[in-house]
Design a protein around this motif. Structure first.
Motif, short mmCIF file in Angstrom:
data_model
loop_
_atom_site.label_atom_id
_atom_site.label_comp_id
_atom_site.label_asym_id
_atom_site.label_seq_id
_atom_site.Cartn_x
_atom_site.Cartn_y
_atom_site.Cartn_z
N LEU A 273 0.94 -1.25 0.09
CA LEU A 273 0.12 0.00 -0.05
C LEU A 273 0.92 1.34 -0.03
O LEU A 273 0.28 2.19 -0.49
N LYS A 349 -4.71 7.58 3.77
CA LYS A 349 -3.80 7.08 2.52
C LYS A 349 -4.04 5.84 2.41
O LYS A 349 -4.28 5.14 1.44
N GLN A 353 -5.87 3.42 -0.33
CA GLN A 353 -5.14 2.53 -1.20
C GLN A 353 -5.72 1.07 -1.11
O GLN A 353 -6.08 0.38 -2.27
#
Length: 371
Positions: A273, A349, A353
């Protein structure tokens, strides 16, 4: 992308302009418009009041207010709309990168946090990531898979917790700062070492995961031991991991080992990721001058090489270490600080992802025991 159902009740003359405005608003973490990303679940109108529903596939409740204000301002440019009523929700889909592994009961997504070598701040990253996901609205658990050096009990301030098994089958887990935690450290006495060979340690990890009575969780963060050995292979064979985060420092020796971690996850088809770079810089508290004692741009170059995101760069800062030593990591002990905001940005984030890899098919893998 969102699994929530859609309900649109606008006339054709208004629907097109509203959808155009909403899709022009780019979600910064999905890099798509709200419509293209599948976030718009409701459009209704009563007189001149527009009712808008959004459902995010990743936790970001600290951003809700800014989103509502920005979207409302744009929609107010339409003559037919004088007021916007916006409801925002968050819903995580069950995601596994491994097709031939059964999902864990009550757990939607599993995030492995790994590093090639010790001493790079992996456990600190794991616990702050888990707490940051929770602060953004998710239900989160953390598993301390570092069988030989468990540190999560100290970092969460629950060293006195001892699991019990009311039914003789499943173990209870600890609760700290709003998240659920399990660790081999809860079962060892102070200063007692887990002296096990690799297969025994891997078996202990599988037992911790499968015999813990986890509550309903959106994410289970697994704090991995350093390296690429038996425990890591057990994870990829027997646990429905959704994605991995690799932690490093900018120095060359740490990067070299972190690359091995990335290659390992790629080999077993677990999506990486992104990269977290710890100890990126030291900033003088008096004058603000930044120094890079361990090098510069190492994490960024690594992320570029492997075509994965650089999730964040964390400073070399005394209070980060002090906070976990006191059992109150920075995300909860100093929640308004710059460092806590970095961790929350990393959490958003990571969640985004995971949402982006949902469309990719899971892969069946088999790794022989002697590999």
């Amino acid at each position: 992308m969102s699994s929530a159902s859609q309900h649109y009740r606008l006339n054709d003359d208004l629907l097109g302009p509203v959808l155009a405005i909403l899709d022009d608003f780019q979600d910064p973490y999905l890099a798509k418009g709200l419509v293209s990303a599948g976030l718009v679940t409701k459009l209704d109108i009563e007189g001149t009041r527009l009712q808008l529903g959004l459902c995010y596939p990743y936790p970001c409740q600290s951003q809700y207010r800014d989103t509502v204000m920005a979207v409302t301002k744009r929609l107010a440019t339409l003559d037919a709309i004088e007021e916007v009523e916006c409801e925002i929700d968050f819903q995580v889909a069950a995601v596994s990168a491994i097709a031939n592994v059964d999902p864990l009961p009550n757990i939607k997504q599993v995030i492995a946090v790994a590093s090639g070598k010790g001493g790079v701040g992996k456990s600190t990253t794991s616990v702050n990531l888990a707490l940051a996901l929770a602060s953004e609205g998710a239900r989160v658990g953390i598993l301390d898979a570092d069988i030989y050096g468990p540190s999560i009990p100290i970092m969460l301030g629950v060293t006195d917790f001892k699991p019990v098994s009311p039914d003789g089958k499943m173990m209870t887990a600890a609760t700290a700062h709003g998240i659920t935690a399990q660790s081999i450290g809860f079962m060892l006495n102070d200063e007692e070492a887990a002296v096990w060979r690799g297969p025994m340690a891997a078996g202990a990890l599988a037992q911790l995961i499968n015999e813990t009575s986890w509550p309903e969780l959106d994410y289970l963060v697994i704090d991995m031991p350093p390296g690429t050995g038996d425990i890591q292979l057990t994870l990829s064979q027997k646990v429905p991991v959704s994605g991995a985060v690799v932690v490093t420092t900018p120095q060359d020796i740490a990067l070299a080992d972190a690359k091995k971690g990335v290659n390992m996850f790629q080999k077993v088809h677990i999506p990486v990721l992104g990269i977290v770079e710890n100890m990126s810089f030291h900033q003088c508290s008096e004058c603000g001058h930044k120094e890079h004692p361990f090098g510069q741009q190492g994490g960024a170059k690594m992320a570029e090489r492997y075509n994965v995101p650089l999730l964040g760069e964390l400073p070399l800062q005394l209070n980060i270490r002090e906070d976990v030593d006191k059992g109150a990591p920075t995300v909860v002990s100093d929640s308004d600080s710059h460092v806590a905001n970095i961790y929350r940005d990393i959490a958003r984030k990571v969640g985004a992802q995971l949402a982006l890899v949902q469309a990719q098919p899971a892969v069946s893998i088999s790794i022989s025991d002697d590999e």
